[in-house]
Motif scaffolding. Structure first.
Motif, PDB file in Angstrom:
ATOM      1  N   SER A 135     -21.723 -18.016  22.777  1.00  0.00           N
ATOM      2  CA  SER A 135     -22.933 -18.060  23.597  1.00  0.00           C
ATOM      3  C   SER A 135     -23.067 -19.357  24.386  1.00  0.00           C
ATOM      4  O   SER A 135     -23.470 -19.353  25.555  1.00  0.00           O
ATOM      5  N   ALA A 136     -22.747 -20.461  23.744  1.00  0.00           N
ATOM      6  CA  ALA A 136     -22.899 -21.756  24.397  1.00  0.00           C
ATOM      7  C   ALA A 136     -21.990 -21.835  25.623  1.00  0.00           C
ATOM      8  O   ALA A 136     -22.411 -22.244  26.709  1.00  0.00           O
ATOM      9  N   THR A 137     -20.742 -21.423  25.458  1.00  0.00           N
ATOM     10  CA  THR A 137     -19.800 -21.440  26.567  1.00  0.00           C
ATOM     11  C   THR A 137     -20.301 -20.549  27.700  1.00  0.00           C
ATOM     12  O   THR A 137     -20.294 -20.935  28.872  1.00  0.00           O
ATOM     13  N   LEU A 138     -20.743 -19.368  27.348  1.00  0.00           N
ATOM     14  CA  LEU A 138     -21.252 -18.445  28.356  1.00  0.00           C
ATOM     15  C   LEU A 138     -22.414 -19.072  29.118  1.00  0.00           C
ATOM     16  O   LEU A 138     -22.516 -18.951  30.335  1.00  0.00           O
ATOM     17  N   HIS A 139     -23.251 -19.749  28.379  1.00  0.00           N
ATOM     18  CA  HIS A 139     -24.405 -20.381  29.005  1.00  0.00           C
ATOM     19  C   HIS A 139     -23.959 -21.444  30.017  1.00  0.00           C
ATOM     20  O   HIS A 139     -24.497 -21.541  31.116  1.00  0.00           O
ATOM     21  N   THR A 140     -22.974 -22.216  29.617  1.00  0.00           N
ATOM     22  CA  THR A 140     -22.456 -23.256  30.507  1.00  0.00           C
ATOM     23  C   THR A 140     -21.899 -22.641  31.787  1.00  0.00           C
ATOM     24  O   THR A 140     -22.146 -23.134  32.892  1.00  0.00           O
ATOM     25  N   ILE A 141     -21.138 -21.573  31.619  1.00  0.00           N
ATOM     26  CA  ILE A 141     -20.573 -20.904  32.788  1.00  0.00           C
ATOM     27  C   ILE A 141     -21.697 -20.386  33.675  1.00  0.00           C
ATOM     28  O   ILE A 141     -21.663 -20.504  34.898  1.00  0.00           O
ATOM     29  N   ASP A 142     -22.693 -19.828  33.039  1.00  0.00           N
ATOM     30  CA  ASP A 142     -23.808 -19.227  33.768  1.00  0.00           C
ATOM     31  C   ASP A 142     -24.531 -20.251  34.645  1.00  0.00           C
ATOM     32  O   ASP A 142     -25.167 -19.901  35.638  1.00  0.00           O
ATOM     33  N   GLU A 143     -24.451 -21.504  34.243  1.00  0.00           N
ATOM     34  CA  GLU A 143     -25.123 -22.528  35.052  1.00  0.00           C
ATOM     35  C   GLU A 143     -24.425 -22.728  36.390  1.00  0.00           C
ATOM     36  O   GLU A 143     -25.019 -23.161  37.366  1.00  0.00           O
ATOM     37  N   ARG A 144     -23.146 -22.415  36.396  1.00  0.00           N
ATOM     38  CA  ARG A 144     -22.392 -22.541  37.648  1.00  0.00           C
ATOM     39  C   ARG A 144     -22.490 -21.264  38.477  1.00  0.00           C
ATOM     40  O   ARG A 144     -22.708 -21.311  39.673  1.00  0.00           O
ATOM     41  N   ALA A 145     -22.331 -20.138  37.808  1.00  0.00           N
ATOM     42  CA  ALA A 145     -22.412 -18.849  38.488  1.00  0.00           C
ATOM     43  C   ALA A 145     -22.994 -17.820  37.533  1.00  0.00           C
ATOM     44  O   ALA A 145     -22.628 -17.795  36.360  1.00  0.00           O
ATOM     45  N   PRO A 146     -23.885 -16.979  38.030  1.00  0.00           N
ATOM     46  CA  PRO A 146     -24.494 -15.961  37.176  1.00  0.00           C
ATOM     47  C   PRO A 146     -23.439 -15.154  36.437  1.00  0.00           C
ATOM     48  O   PRO A 146     -22.461 -14.716  37.036  1.00  0.00           O
ATOM     49  N   VAL A 147     -23.638 -14.961  35.140  1.00  0.00           N
ATOM     50  CA  VAL A 147     -22.677 -14.240  34.313  1.00  0.00           C
ATOM     51  C   VAL A 147     -23.285 -12.925  33.830  1.00  0.00           C
ATOM     52  O   VAL A 147     -24.431 -12.886  33.408  1.00  0.00           O
ATOM     53  N   VAL A 148     -22.511 -11.870  33.932  1.00  0.00           N
ATOM     54  CA  VAL A 148     -22.898 -10.608  33.310  1.00  0.00           C
ATOM     55  C   VAL A 148     -21.859 -10.274  32.254  1.00  0.00           C
ATOM     56  O   VAL A 148     -20.681 -10.148  32.556  1.00  0.00           O
ATOM     57  N   SER A 149     -22.295 -10.180  31.024  1.00  0.00           N
ATOM     58  CA  SER A 149     -21.390  -9.800  29.936  1.00  0.00           C
ATOM     59  C   SER A 149     -21.464  -8.294  29.754  1.00  0.00           C
ATOM     60  O   SER A 149     -22.533  -7.733  29.607  1.00  0.00           O
ATOM     61  N   VAL A 150     -20.317  -7.652  29.768  1.00  0.00           N
ATOM     62  CA  VAL A 150     -20.296  -6.191  29.676  1.00  0.00           C
ATOM     63  C   VAL A 150     -19.669  -5.728  28.364  1.00  0.00           C
ATOM     64  O   VAL A 150     -18.592  -6.190  27.988  1.00  0.00           O
ATOM     65  N   GLY A 151     -20.357  -4.858  27.676  1.00  0.00           N
ATOM     66  CA  GLY A 151     -19.756  -4.167  26.546  1.00  0.00           C
ATOM     67  C   GLY A 151     -19.843  -4.874  25.218  1.00  0.00           C
ATOM     68  O   GLY A 151     -19.311  -4.394  24.234  1.00  0.00           O
TER      69      GLY A 151
END
Lengths: 335, 335
Positions: free
Chosen positions: A123-139
């Motif tokens: 989750s933390a990594t995803l959050h960091t990425i999301d700060e640069r570009a919106p992230v959609v996690s699928v599945g």
DNA sequence: TTGTAAGCGTTATCAT
DNA sequence: ATGATAACGCTTACAA
């Protein structure tokens, strides 16, 4: 571009406008420019445009290229993105290329948003990425996540399979489970459903491949009573198990019912005809692209979750629970 | 990048060098720069680099994303390219996106070379593309082509299947064919092999999908004599046919032998166990990347062809030719 | 070891 | 309807 401008005797700006179909240039120059461009074999340089523009109109998609469920999704994503005026860049995850590397590549390409298929990142990594570009996690289920999520209610999907089996009279139902977040989600769906029916959950560790499925067979055959049904973590696992069972002389579904998950093209092959659960990739792709658009062009900033309803696909690998006696005899015979 | 430079109190040039691991900057500044970069969450902008550099280090790969044989190739291509310091950009061909569009996209991304999987484009078009960026056509025969070619000797592969069947005593061998350049190549390989054995070629039009395969079945069942063997244009077609035949009560291989082509993972599933021909995707990928490198970095300008030897994979869908009598009885029974 | 400045191919702003 | 010019973020001589 300068070459074209020179040849026609106009400025770069005009040529640029013409290529972007912008009102302004006269039909006459338009034609002339296009003609010369053709002659020179000119192609717009996306990288340069990208540099000048603030936007790249690029959506990055991280996917396991060898996973047919992922490629099916990618196929739909490409079309949906195109319809919205975006281009998809694929960040392939392979044996030698990790998810993190794939994401890095997509970010380097200046993708405006990322669609991650079955991310294993925390989750933390995803959050960091999301700060640069919106992230959609699928599945994948992401409790308390700060990024967008599109997924099927897997727990519920597995529960539907269990319900179906219970309706057919099964009580001795085993789950061949997978690892990771997805495996855990499906396993807990199985457990809850079993308990709800007052039955004993029995989980054996398997995996997401045919190999895993077929290597689960011996352990089951060894038991005094063959379970009357096995709920597999996905279609590939189920097919491996199905194969091994048939080889051992077990009749599916007469002696044992088997279910898959994903409703993959494979499950639909008539001579496999696997009872499964559809994840509706078409719809997941649509929702993922919508999510992206909402954040990119729609001004949404709060993360959103879309949880789709799984759909049961009943086929020929499930049937009424076998009579214990019969089953035992079959097993004896096959030894 | 300017931000980092300012924060650390150095110039952009230094920062650039540090990120590209170029000798020069001192260890001290190196560390400082990396630290600040991390803090700022800096990512190099590939597009900008690309613009400044003459080279993009990008290889474009056109592939049908839903075709598992293509995705297998892509998987290998990605790894091979990476090993050579290149990145792969995928140009997906889908239901709504033509091969020409996929190529256009790849060219817009300024790919230095193009690897086209199973191109249907005509020789002239390929030649035009090749003038912009070296093209490697994979998996398709291109007589008199001016671009690089990597493929398996499909005609020979099909001939190997025919030989195998003849050795097993088959004489009534039908070919379920596909369309396009690949289909034609395989069909002509079949015809030549049959004639060489003094047998009558019998081609029925089928296709590359399971659906095509299964819809070929009725026509065969209708015949007075069931053919003793069917050589299908690919694995998917064979699996469709296999399925339909088993449904009709035909025992494979006792009543009829069936062969595929591609040696796909599907064919290898033990309960399908399809006799097939391997195209060796691993090797094709390697050769395709080599081809690219030779033209990009090796100075080769003349087109080159690599024609790989197909390899037979014998499994359980082929067996000795059935006795006519038996077969006829089976068919009667199944009606 | 570090800094300066020009240039890569586009788009955008402002004139004309 | 058209043109000049300044970005965009990076690399690379060349200079210090």
């Amino acid at each position: 571009m300068q070459d074209i401008a020179d040849r026609v005797g106009v400025s770069k700006a005009l040529v640029s406008m013409i290529f972007r179909d912008i009102a302004g240039p006269s039909a006459a120059t338009r034609e002339k420019v296009m003609e010369v461009a053709d002659e020179l074999g000119y192609r717009p340089n996306r990288a340069a445009a990208l540099l000048s523009l603030r936007r790249t109109k690029l959506i990055g998609v991280m996917a396991e290229i060898r996973n047919s469920f992922h490629t099916e999704l990618v196929d739909f994503l490409v079309d949906d993105a195109e319809r919205a005026g975006y281009e998809v860049v694929l960040g392939p995850v392979t044996a030698t290329r990790t998810q993190a590397q794939a994401v890095d590549m997509l970010l380097e390409f200046q993708c405006e948003a990322l669609v991650l298929l079955g991310p294993q990142l925390d989750s933390a990594t995803l959050h960091t990425i999301d700060e640069r570009a919106p992230v959609v996690s699928v599945g994948r289920r992401l409790p308390g996540s700060t990024v967008d999520v599109v997924r099927t209610a897997d727990g519920r999907g597995v529960a539907m399979l269990v319900n179906h089996l219970v309706t057919l009279g099964h009580t001795d139902i085993v789950h061949a489970s997978g690892t990771g977040a997805i495996g855990a989600d499906r396993a807990s769906g199985y457990r809850r459903a079993m308990i709800r029916h007052g039955l004993d959950p029995q989980v054996v560790v398997s995996g997401f491949t045919e190999m895993a499925g077929s290597s689960t067979a011996p352990g089951l055959l060894e038991r005094d009573d063959l379970p009357s049904a096995v709920v597999c973590v996905n279609d590939r696992c189920a097919i491996g198990l199905l194969d091994a069972m048939q080889k051992a002389g077990i009749d599916v579904p007469a002696d044992m019912s088997i279910t898959g998950y994903d409703n993959s093209p494979l499950a639909q092959l008539t001579h496999i005809a696997l009872t499964s659960v559809s994840q509706d990739p078409r719809e997941q792709a649509r929702r993922a692209v919508s999510s992206v658009l909402e954040r990119l062009d729609g001004g949404r900033t709060r993360p959103a979750s879309v949880i789709l309803r799984p759909r049961l696909s009943l086929r020929s690998t499930t049937g009424p629970a076998a009579q214990r006696e019969k089953t035992r005899r079959r097993i004896e015979r096959s030894r």
